[in-house]
Motif scaffolding. Structure first.
Motif, short mmCIF file in Angstrom:
data_model
loop_
_atom_site.label_atom_id
_atom_site.label_comp_id
_atom_site.label_asym_id
_atom_site.label_seq_id
_atom_site.Cartn_x
_atom_site.Cartn_y
_atom_site.Cartn_z
N LEU A 79 42.37 25.80 9.48
CA LEU A 79 41.07 25.58 10.01
C LEU A 79 41.02 23.86 9.93
CD1 LEU A 79 38.80 28.17 8.62
CD2 LEU A 79 39.71 28.00 10.91
N ASP A 80 40.37 23.42 10.92
CA ASP A 80 40.33 21.96 11.05
C ASP A 80 38.77 21.69 11.29
OD1 ASP A 80 40.44 19.19 11.70
OD2 ASP A 80 41.95 19.27 13.04
N GLU A 90 36.98 20.41 14.64
CA GLU A 90 35.63 21.08 15.16
C GLU A 90 34.71 20.33 15.29
OE1 GLU A 90 33.76 24.20 17.19
OE2 GLU A 90 35.83 23.81 16.55
#
Length: 79
Positions: free
Chosen positions: A14-15, A19
């Motif tokens: 996840l970034d 986002e």
């Protein structure tokens, strides 16, 4: 000799910064941006004159400090 290291989160990690940028771009009217991945670039000035040795040194630096190889990938350019 100069070297440049590009560090990015691996696919599947996840970034949240990416986002946040994607959301902000949409808020500014830039529609159609479906994804953003944010990374970092590190530039090094090296005393080494041999390109092969310089690349090996930089890769060792990445493995030990510059990149978290559990969640990040990196690419080395010797310039």
């Amino acid at each position: 000799m100069k070297a440049r290291v590009h560090v990015m989160l691996k696919d599947g990690v996840l970034d949240p910064q990416g986002e946040a940028v994607r959301h902000a771009l949409g808020s500014l009217g830039f529609e159609g941006v479906e994804g953003v991945r944010q990374g970092k670039v590190i530039e090094l000035d090296l005393a080494e004159d041999d390109a092969g040795k310089a690349e090996a040194q930089v890769r060792e630096m990445c493995e030990k400090l510059l990149a978290n190889t559990v969640i990040e990938s990196y690419r080395v350019e010797v310039l």
